[in-house]
Write an enzyme that holds these catalytic residues in place. Structure first.
Site, PDB file in Angstrom:
ATOM      1  N   GLU A 142     -18.583   5.539   4.025  1.00  0.00           N
ATOM      2  CA  GLU A 142     -18.009   4.755   5.112  1.00  0.00           C
ATOM      3  C   GLU A 142     -17.630   5.703   6.253  1.00  0.00           C
ATOM      4  O   GLU A 142     -16.817   6.600   6.066  1.00  0.00           O
ATOM      5  CB  GLU A 142     -16.770   4.024   4.603  1.00  0.00           C
ATOM      6  CG  GLU A 142     -16.117   3.184   5.670  1.00  0.00           C
ATOM      7  CD  GLU A 142     -14.966   2.361   5.107  1.00  0.00           C
ATOM      8  OE1 GLU A 142     -14.111   2.919   4.411  1.00  0.00           O
ATOM      9  OE2 GLU A 142     -14.946   1.146   5.378  1.00  0.00           O
ATOM     10  N   CYS A 202     -13.486  -2.536   8.368  1.00  0.00           N
ATOM     11  CA  CYS A 202     -13.920  -2.391   6.967  1.00  0.00           C
ATOM     12  C   CYS A 202     -15.211  -3.162   6.723  1.00  0.00           C
ATOM     13  O   CYS A 202     -16.009  -2.771   5.893  1.00  0.00           O
ATOM     14  CB  CYS A 202     -12.830  -2.827   6.018  1.00  0.00           C
ATOM     15  SG  CYS A 202     -12.191  -4.444   6.387  1.00  0.00           S
ATOM     16  N   LYS A 213       4.904  -0.933   4.788  1.00  0.00           N
ATOM     17  CA  LYS A 213       4.695   0.468   5.160  1.00  0.00           C
ATOM     18  C   LYS A 213       3.460   0.550   6.044  1.00  0.00           C
ATOM     19  O   LYS A 213       2.330   0.550   5.568  1.00  0.00           O
ATOM     20  CB  LYS A 213       4.513   1.328   3.910  1.00  0.00           C
ATOM     21  CG  LYS A 213       4.965   2.757   4.065  1.00  0.00           C
ATOM     22  CD  LYS A 213       4.085   3.765   4.657  1.00  0.00           C
ATOM     23  CE  LYS A 213       2.723   4.100   4.353  1.00  0.00           C
ATOM     24  NZ  LYS A 213       2.123   4.817   5.537  1.00  0.00           N
ATOM     25  N   GLU A 255      -7.493  -4.055  -0.888  1.00  0.00           N
ATOM     26  CA  GLU A 255      -8.616  -4.293   0.033  1.00  0.00           C
ATOM     27  C   GLU A 255      -9.042  -2.922   0.509  1.00  0.00           C
ATOM     28  O   GLU A 255      -8.300  -2.254   1.221  1.00  0.00           O
ATOM     29  CB  GLU A 255      -8.184  -5.132   1.241  1.00  0.00           C
ATOM     30  CG  GLU A 255      -7.625  -6.501   0.923  1.00  0.00           C
ATOM     31  CD  GLU A 255      -8.674  -7.511   0.534  1.00  0.00           C
ATOM     32  OE1 GLU A 255      -9.880  -7.192   0.602  1.00  0.00           O
ATOM     33  OE2 GLU A 255      -8.280  -8.620   0.131  1.00  0.00           O
TER      34      GLU A 255
HETATM   35  P1  NAD Z   1      -5.928   5.194   4.139  1.00  0.00           P
HETATM   36  O1  NAD Z   1      -6.279   4.796   2.761  1.00  0.00           O
HETATM   37  O2  NAD Z   1      -5.980   6.604   4.504  1.00  0.00           O
HETATM   38  O3  NAD Z   1      -4.431   4.734   4.458  1.00  0.00           O
HETATM   39  C1  NAD Z   1      -4.031   3.403   4.275  1.00  0.00           C
HETATM   40  C2  NAD Z   1      -2.535   3.382   4.052  1.00  0.00           C
HETATM   41  O4  NAD Z   1      -2.236   4.053   2.835  1.00  0.00           O
HETATM   42  C3  NAD Z   1      -1.721   4.086   5.135  1.00  0.00           C
HETATM   43  O5  NAD Z   1      -0.547   3.351   5.388  1.00  0.00           O
HETATM   44  C4  NAD Z   1      -1.399   5.408   4.487  1.00  0.00           C
HETATM   45  O6  NAD Z   1      -0.227   6.005   4.975  1.00  0.00           O
HETATM   46  C5  NAD Z   1      -1.226   5.001   3.045  1.00  0.00           C
HETATM   47  N1  NAD Z   1      -1.375   6.098   2.077  1.00  0.00           N
HETATM   48  C6  NAD Z   1      -2.131   7.221   2.201  1.00  0.00           C
HETATM   49  N2  NAD Z   1      -1.970   7.998   1.111  1.00  0.00           N
HETATM   50  C7  NAD Z   1      -1.122   7.358   0.280  1.00  0.00           C
HETATM   51  C8  NAD Z   1      -0.564   7.666  -0.997  1.00  0.00           C
HETATM   52  N3  NAD Z   1      -0.866   8.784  -1.661  1.00  0.00           N
HETATM   53  N4  NAD Z   1       0.286   6.769  -1.548  1.00  0.00           N
HETATM   54  C9  NAD Z   1       0.608   5.628  -0.915  1.00  0.00           C
HETATM   55  N5  NAD Z   1       0.128   5.304   0.298  1.00  0.00           N
HETATM   56  C10 NAD Z   1      -0.735   6.146   0.885  1.00  0.00           C
HETATM   57  O7  NAD Z   1      -6.829   4.282   5.063  1.00  0.00           O
HETATM   58  P2  NAD Z   1      -6.845   4.246   6.664  1.00  0.00           P
HETATM   59  O8  NAD Z   1      -7.536   5.464   7.123  1.00  0.00           O
HETATM   60  O9  NAD Z   1      -5.506   3.939   7.196  1.00  0.00           O
HETATM   61  O10 NAD Z   1      -7.734   2.957   6.923  1.00  0.00           O
HETATM   62  C11 NAD Z   1      -9.095   2.987   6.875  1.00  0.00           C
HETATM   63  C12 NAD Z   1      -9.596   2.386   5.575  1.00  0.00           C
HETATM   64  O11 NAD Z   1      -9.098   1.071   5.397  1.00  0.00           O
HETATM   65  C13 NAD Z   1     -11.086   2.262   5.540  1.00  0.00           C
HETATM   66  O12 NAD Z   1     -11.578   2.752   4.324  1.00  0.00           O
HETATM   67  C14 NAD Z   1     -11.321   0.765   5.633  1.00  0.00           C
HETATM   68  O13 NAD Z   1     -12.501   0.312   5.080  1.00  0.00           O
HETATM   69  C15 NAD Z   1     -10.141   0.210   4.962  1.00  0.00           C
HETATM   70  N6  NAD Z   1      -9.898  -1.166   5.370  1.00  0.00           N
HETATM   71  C16 NAD Z   1     -10.168  -2.158   4.480  1.00  0.00           C
HETATM   72  C17 NAD Z   1      -9.968  -3.485   4.823  1.00  0.00           C
HETATM   73  C18 NAD Z   1     -10.238  -4.579   3.839  1.00  0.00           C
HETATM   74  O14 NAD Z   1      -9.663  -5.635   3.974  1.00  0.00           O
HETATM   75  N7  NAD Z   1     -11.072  -4.382   2.844  1.00  0.00           N
HETATM   76  C19 NAD Z   1      -9.481  -3.807   6.084  1.00  0.00           C
HETATM   77  C20 NAD Z   1      -9.215  -2.767   6.977  1.00  0.00           C
HETATM   78  C21 NAD Z   1      -9.415  -1.447   6.586  1.00  0.00           C
END
Ligand code: NAD
Ligand code: MN
Length: 499
Positions: free
Chosen positions: A402, A303, A192, A268
């Site tokens: 963040e 991240c 997804k 992550e």
């Molecule tokens: P997000 O949490 O908003 O979304 C991530 C994914 O989760 C998307 O595909 C989104 O559609 C899905 N999602 C959102 N709500 C959901 C729900 N209720 N149920 C199931 N899925 C849901 O994050 P983002 O804005 O896409 O990405 C940024 C974040 O990702 C930052 O916090 C960043 O630090 C983190 N990140 C972490 C790593 C790591 O490896 N630690 C790497 C890259 C990004």
């Protein structure tokens, strides 16, 4: 076709490329059951790139049934590891062969510079698939130490149906950090992608089929988190949920797992990583260049961004000056220009988030040293200058939360103890940098840091051989390296009596 050499050649390729927005289930591109779509808008210029299938629970149910049947059939899960390896390597080769198209999709979709889409995202994605595939026929199971008349077998087996929910900052790369070990170990996967960056995930589903990965092993469901993401997370027949994204959603996924089938959940999540510069750093200019890249690369949407610069008080002014100089070469430009180092932020909403944090830095009394403005509005896209705040207290919002944008918070300290205390005073524990000429100080600090990755005298090091992940609210489990295989396998103990 040779790689475009300038912006107009990339634009010409973009203008002739057909962009697919369909879901991919059981080997075919399909509409969502509801026939609903959403607009995929490029942050480069605000133009609509494609209409993308908006999947929901109905699509999740179909995909899970197919993934389960495919898994049970053994077409992939029962293949000899050496066979899966060959197909995985072919998949990686095809990603490399399609680097220009995939890089272009990534850049158009989420705004990062084309040079990095090619060299970092697509290349790294291929490397993850290849490395995982190459590993799979070299990993042995275990035999327990037993009495003569017994055999204790400790074997690893694929978990079954894996749902992978990934973010938009490195869309293809984060997907492939999951797909590499998930596919290598024989699982069936439902990917997804983020609603902000679905295009490369949709494209690679077909490439996987071309490589020989059987139909139904890799399914892609574009759509929103609260619809299809939630449906997958609550599904009673998904065995494992792997996620990269925000800490807020990561916590919610643990709740969904607890409310449903106790599926394994591997996360992550976010970070607020400290980059600690001691006054005995041998090369302050090198530290400044790394600190600039650590906050400006990928528009700060990383991240592991070095978003808190902890600097020993007596070198603060010099270091800030050097970082400001370095940031001149990280000014936003057109993402399709091959010399651009900093592109658009992912969308208008993210732009507003970042600008909001810049305002909060000013309101809470930090000093704005550099940048801080939206730029290139005439493009119709969303761009922001790399930004430095100094006189930041670790309790300020811009030090705690963040930002996920190119905003550096500079915090001063005196001595190692204070540096460690400030560094660890965070809900996150993803990564950290340490700059010093003193090997004792370097190791003592590294040991004291509560974070999954520590980089000494550089920032953002590592490759597929080293695990990636965080302590505390940065997540659990690890991507990359053989440790990643833990997420995708169950351990079985089979005890045999020879009486
Ligand atoms: P997000 O949490 O908003 O979304 C991530 C994914 O989760 C998307 O595909 C989104 O559609 C899905 N999602 C959102 N709500 C959901 C729900 N209720 N149920 C199931 N899925 C849901 O994050 P983002 O804005 O896409 O990405 C940024 C974040 O990702 C930052 O916090 C960043 O630090 C983190 N990140 C972490 C790593 C790591 O490896 N630690 C790497 C890259 C990004
Ligand atoms: Mn997009």
């Amino acid at each position: 076709m040779s790689t475009p050499e300038n912006r107009s050649q990339w634009q010409a390729l973009a203008d002739t490329m057909s962009i697919n927005g369909a879901a991919f289930i059981a080997g075919d591109y399909v509409e969502s059951q509801s026939k609903e779509t959403f607009d995929c808008i490029s942050p480069i210029d605000g133009k609509v790139l494609a209409k993308v299938a908006s999947c929901d629970e109905a699509d999740a149910n179909i995909a899970v049934i197919n993934a389960r049947e495919t898994f049970e059939s053994g077409v992939w899960s029962h293949l000899a590891p050496v066979k899966r390896k060959q197909i995985m390597i072919r998949f990686a080769d095809l990603l490399d062969e399609n680097v220009d198209e995939l890089a272009l999709l990534e850049t158009l979709d989420m705004g990062k510079p084309i040079q990095y889409s090619r060299a970092v995202d697509v290349a790294g994605a291929a490397r993850s698939i290849r490395w995982s595939g190459e590993a799979i026929d070299k990993i042995y199971d275990e035999i327990a130490p037993t009495a003569h008349n017994e055999i204790g077998m400790i074997t690893r087996e694929a978990v079954g149906v894996v749902a992978a929910i990934v973010p938009w900052n490195f869309p293809l790369l984060m997907a492939c950090w999951k797909l590499g070990p998930a596919l290598a170990t024989g699982n069936s996967v439902i990917l997804k992608p983020s609603e902000k960056s679905p295009l490369t995930a949709i494209r690679i589903a077909q490439i996987a089929i071309e490589a020989g990965i059987p139909k139904g092993v890799l399914n892609v469901l574009p759509g929103f988190g609260h619809t299809v993401g939630k449906a997958l997370a609550l599904h009673m027949d998904v065995d494992t949920l792997v996620f990269t994204g925000s800490t807020k959603i990561a916590k919610q996924l643990m709740v969904y797992a607890g409310e449903s089938n106790m599926k394994r959940v591997w996360l992550e999540a976010g970070g607020k990583s400290p980059n600690i510069v001691f006054n005995d750093t041998p090369d302050l200019k090198k530290a400044a260049a790394a600190a600039a890249a650590a906050i400006a690369f990928n528009q700060g949407e990383v991240c592991t961004a070095g978003s808190r610069l902890l600097v020993e008080a007596d070198v603060k002014e010099e270091l800030i000056g050097l970082i400001a100089e370095e940031l001149q070469s990280w000014q936003p430009g057109h993402p399709l220009d091959p010399s651009t180092t900093s592109g658009a932020v992912v969308d208008k909403q993210q732009l507003d988030n970042v600008l909001g944090y810049i305002q909060s830095g000013k309101d809470e009394g930090a000093t704005l040293n550099f940048g801080g403005r939206q730029v290139m509005q005439e493009s119709g896209g969303v761009y922001i200058e790399p930004t430095i705040f100094s006189d930041v207290d670790n309790k300020m919002t811009i030090a705690k939360e963040e930002i996920f944008g190119p905003v550096l918070s500079v915090i001063t300290f005196e001595g190692m103890e204070q540096a460690i205390a400030i560094a660890n005073d965070s809900i996150y524990g993803l990564a950290a940098g340490v700059w010093t000429a003193d090997i004792n100080k370097a190791h003592k600090t590294a040991k004291a840091l509560r974070s999954g990755m520590v980089w000494i005298n550089h920032y953002d090091g590592g490759d597929m051989t080293a695990p990636f992940g965080g302590y505390k609210q940065s997540g659990n489990g690890r991507d990359k390296s053989l440790h990643a295989f833990d997420k995708y396998t169950e351990i079985k103990a089979t005890w045999i009596s020879l009486d």
